[in-house]
Write an enzyme that holds these catalytic residues in place. Structure first.
Site, PDB file in Angstrom:
ATOM      1  N   LYS A 115       0.419   3.398  -2.965  1.00  0.00           N
ATOM      2  CA  LYS A 115      -0.821   4.135  -3.278  1.00  0.00           C
ATOM      3  C   LYS A 115      -0.642   5.651  -3.419  1.00  0.00           C
ATOM      4  O   LYS A 115      -1.145   6.234  -4.381  1.00  0.00           O
ATOM      5  CB  LYS A 115      -1.900   3.810  -2.238  1.00  0.00           C
ATOM      6  CG  LYS A 115      -2.391   2.361  -2.331  1.00  0.00           C
ATOM      7  CD  LYS A 115      -3.280   2.000  -1.139  1.00  0.00           C
ATOM      8  CE  LYS A 115      -3.744   0.554  -1.209  1.00  0.00           C
ATOM      9  NZ  LYS A 115      -4.487   0.161   0.004  1.00  0.00           N
ATOM     10  N   VAL A 164       1.138  -3.536   3.997  1.00  0.00           N
ATOM     11  CA  VAL A 164       1.083  -4.808   4.731  1.00  0.00           C
ATOM     12  C   VAL A 164       2.370  -5.630   4.673  1.00  0.00           C
ATOM     13  O   VAL A 164       2.490  -6.622   5.388  1.00  0.00           O
ATOM     14  CB  VAL A 164      -0.106  -5.699   4.278  1.00  0.00           C
ATOM     15  CG1 VAL A 164      -1.439  -5.104   4.701  1.00  0.00           C
ATOM     16  CG2 VAL A 164      -0.057  -5.995   2.795  1.00  0.00           C
ATOM     17  N   TYR A 215      -2.834  -3.128 -10.458  1.00  0.00           N
ATOM     18  CA  TYR A 215      -2.713  -2.765  -9.032  1.00  0.00           C
ATOM     19  C   TYR A 215      -1.825  -3.774  -8.283  1.00  0.00           C
ATOM     20  O   TYR A 215      -0.956  -3.386  -7.497  1.00  0.00           O
ATOM     21  CB  TYR A 215      -4.122  -2.683  -8.420  1.00  0.00           C
ATOM     22  CG  TYR A 215      -4.135  -2.622  -6.919  1.00  0.00           C
ATOM     23  CD1 TYR A 215      -3.795  -1.457  -6.252  1.00  0.00           C
ATOM     24  CD2 TYR A 215      -4.486  -3.742  -6.167  1.00  0.00           C
ATOM     25  CE1 TYR A 215      -3.793  -1.407  -4.856  1.00  0.00           C
ATOM     26  CE2 TYR A 215      -4.493  -3.702  -4.781  1.00  0.00           C
ATOM     27  CZ  TYR A 215      -4.148  -2.543  -4.126  1.00  0.00           C
ATOM     28  OH  TYR A 215      -4.141  -2.494  -2.763  1.00  0.00           O
ATOM     29  N   SER A 267       0.798  -1.236   0.000  1.00  0.00           N
ATOM     30  CA  SER A 267       0.000   0.000   0.000  1.00  0.00           C
ATOM     31  C   SER A 267       0.822   1.273   0.000  1.00  0.00           C
ATOM     32  O   SER A 267       0.276   2.352  -0.233  1.00  0.00           O
ATOM     33  CB  SER A 267      -0.930   0.021   1.200  1.00  0.00           C
ATOM     34  OG  SER A 267      -2.054  -0.753   0.903  1.00  0.00           O
ATOM     35  N   TYR A 279      -5.261   4.254   7.277  1.00  0.00           N
ATOM     36  CA  TYR A 279      -6.532   3.523   7.357  1.00  0.00           C
ATOM     37  C   TYR A 279      -7.370   3.975   8.546  1.00  0.00           C
ATOM     38  O   TYR A 279      -7.472   5.162   8.809  1.00  0.00           O
ATOM     39  CB  TYR A 279      -6.292   2.007   7.419  1.00  0.00           C
ATOM     40  CG  TYR A 279      -5.478   1.468   6.292  1.00  0.00           C
ATOM     41  CD1 TYR A 279      -5.836   1.731   4.969  1.00  0.00           C
ATOM     42  CD2 TYR A 279      -4.353   0.701   6.531  1.00  0.00           C
ATOM     43  CE1 TYR A 279      -5.091   1.223   3.916  1.00  0.00           C
ATOM     44  CE2 TYR A 279      -3.613   0.184   5.479  1.00  0.00           C
ATOM     45  CZ  TYR A 279      -3.982   0.456   4.175  1.00  0.00           C
ATOM     46  OH  TYR A 279      -3.254  -0.037   3.157  1.00  0.00           O
TER      47      TYR A 279
HETATM   48  N1  GLU Z   1      -1.628  -5.481  -1.991  1.00  0.00           N
HETATM   49  C1  GLU Z   1      -2.277  -5.343  -0.731  1.00  0.00           C
HETATM   50  C2  GLU Z   1      -3.774  -5.535  -0.852  1.00  0.00           C
HETATM   51  O1  GLU Z   1      -4.361  -5.018  -1.741  1.00  0.00           O
HETATM   52  C3  GLU Z   1      -1.974  -3.983  -0.157  1.00  0.00           C
HETATM   53  C4  GLU Z   1      -2.672  -3.722   1.144  1.00  0.00           C
HETATM   54  C5  GLU Z   1      -1.832  -2.924   2.114  1.00  0.00           C
HETATM   55  O2  GLU Z   1      -0.611  -2.847   1.988  1.00  0.00           O
HETATM   56  O3  GLU Z   1      -2.402  -2.356   3.051  1.00  0.00           O
HETATM   57  O4  GLU Z   1      -4.372  -6.247  -0.105  1.00  0.00           O
END
Ligand code: GLU
Length: 450
Positions: free
Chosen positions: A69, A261, A191, A66, A243
């Site tokens: 992003k 994550v 993605y 993430s 988040y």
């Molecule tokens: N590739 C992970 C997902 O879409 C990223 C989520 C994250 O890093 O919070 O679940």
């Protein structure tokens, strides 16, 4: 050993302090991430001059997840502009987990670009260009933020592609609300690739520093995005980057941040530092436990909390006085009396609007008397932006209207070219190379011909 090792020592000390923390769990829903070493722990800091410092496992590779992003959001904003991107994805904290079905009830838009739903849409918005397909553009953009050529960890990509049904489901759902402009399978595939781009903690700190530095990578000097886009991304990171822990993070740590994550975490101190941590065990909000602790502590120690206003204890104005107390003051009574009516203000450093306000206030303080005079010494000023100049010019023209003579000590033309100053202030502001000459000039002018 060198003096700047002291900065590394501070990071090492923090690293030592949190290395023993055993809380948190690695993400296992992407099977490949479960194989990361829970003891890996790296910290990195990059300054606005591009100086890099690190401690621990700062060159251990891991995938962005993430943390990609905000940078994909930056590319979408740079390609399409805020209004167009905003039609498809919102900018409100969702207060929900990263993979929540968080779509606005009336528009169907995902709440923001930092949660999965919004990030899938953001990635889908990035168009293929004539030179490169969308994913290549994303990879190039991420590489420019990091200042080196990044690549994809194919094993992690394949692992998420094989198991990522929830994200695929999210994409189909968004498509059904009419807010996904492309094929859901293709959008999610791009993605997943973006999430699987390989970095290390030092790369992350450079990426964060590029956002903190107004979109210019401080290590390579390359402009990656405009200052407007960098600010837009930081704003959304500040409100949505952590988040359902975003509010608490902004409250306690006070920095735009983004977690992922795989255990990566970035935070940006605007105009100050890019910070990054890597440590795989995560807390319940999906944020690295050691990363959160270390960056939180670092922000506190370096006083980076945004709401603490780092600009406050500035020292723009270095002197506010009258000419009679200067060492160069004449001894004769009549001259001394004239010099008492000459205010002297000296300023230093880079002038922005805030600093210019201080200078104007000091001009008033230096001798509010009508028919007096003032000398503004700008020799130690290193630059002035256009807002500061406009304010200084209009302040000086007000002084003239109030009948207060002014002269500047400005051998470097910090106030701008004489023509511009004449146009803006309505007067030929006398300029001198030394303070003594300027004081002498206004004192003589006040004394008049007789
Ligand atoms: N590739 C992970 C997902 O879409 C990223 C989520 C994250 O890093 O919070 O679940």
């Amino acid at each position: 050993m060198s003096a700047s090792e002291a900065v590394t020592d501070a990071l090492r000390e923090l690293h030592g302090r949190f290395a023993g923390v055993r809380d948190g769990q690695r993400a296992t829903y992407i099977p490949e991430l479960a194989g990361s070493d829970p003891d890996d722990f790296g910290l990195a800091l990059v300054s606005m001059d591009g100086h890099s410092y690190s401690a621990g496992a700062a060159d251990t590779p891991f995938t962005l997840q993430s943390v990609s992003k905000p940078f994909a959001y930056a590319l979408a904003l740079a390609s399409l502009g805020l209004d167009e991107v905003g039609r498809w994805v919102g900018a409100e904290p969702s207060g929900e987990a990263f993979n929540a079905i968080s779509l606005e009830p009336d528009t169907g838009r995902p709440a923001n670009a930092m949660i999965n739903a919004g990030a899938i849409v953001t990635t889908a918005l990035i168009p293929d260009s004539r030179e490169a397909p969308a994913f290549q553009r994303i990879l190039t953009c991420l590489s420019r933020f990091a200042g080196r050529k990044l690549d994809v960890d194919e094993a992690v990509y394949a692992s998420e592609a094989a198991t990522g049904d929830r994200n695929r489901a999210l994409a189909y759902l968004i498509r059904s609300t009419g807010t996904l402009p492309v094929d859901p399978v293709a959008a999610v595939d791009t993605y997943f690739r973006q999430c699987a781009v390989r970095v290390n903690a030092l790369d992350l700190a450079v990426m964060a520093a590029t956002l903190a530095h107004g979109g210019v990578n401080p290590v390579t000097g390359e402009r990656v995005v405009s200052p407007e886009v960098a600010a837009q991304v930081l704003a959304v990171m500040a409100t949505c980057g952590m988040y359902n822990g975003s509010g608490d993070w902004l409250l306690r740590v006070g920095l735009p941040a983004k977690s992922g994550v795989s255990g990566g975490l970035i935070a940006a101190g605007p105009a100050r530092f890019g910070l990054a941590a890597y440590s795989p065990p995560l807390d319940a909000t999906g944020t690295s436990v050691r990363g959160r602790a270390a960056l939180g502590e670092l922000s506190e120690r370096l006083e980076l909390h945004l709401m603490r206003n780092p600009a406050l204890p500035g020292s723009t104005v270095t002197l506010v006085t009258t000419a009679d107390v200067l060492p160069s003051a004449p001894s004769g009574r009549r001259e001394r009396a004239l010099h008492e009516r000459v205010g002297v203000v000296a300023a230093q450093g880079a002038l922005d609007f805030t600093a210019a306000e201080r200078v104007l206030y000091a001009l008033d303080e230096s001798g509010p008397e009508r028919n007096g005079a003032v000398v503004l010494d700008l020799r130690e000023v290193t630059g002035a932006d256009s807002l500061a100049l406009a304010l200084l010019h209009s302040g000086l023209s007000r002084l003239a209207r109030d009948g207060r003579r002014a002269a500047v000590v400005d051998p470097g033309d910090r106030l701008g070219p004489p023509d511009l100053v004449r146009e803006r202030t309505g007067q030929d502001l006398p300029r001198f190379a030394s303070r003594e000459e300027a004081v002498e000039h206004v004192a003589q002018a006040m004394a008049g011909p007789g």
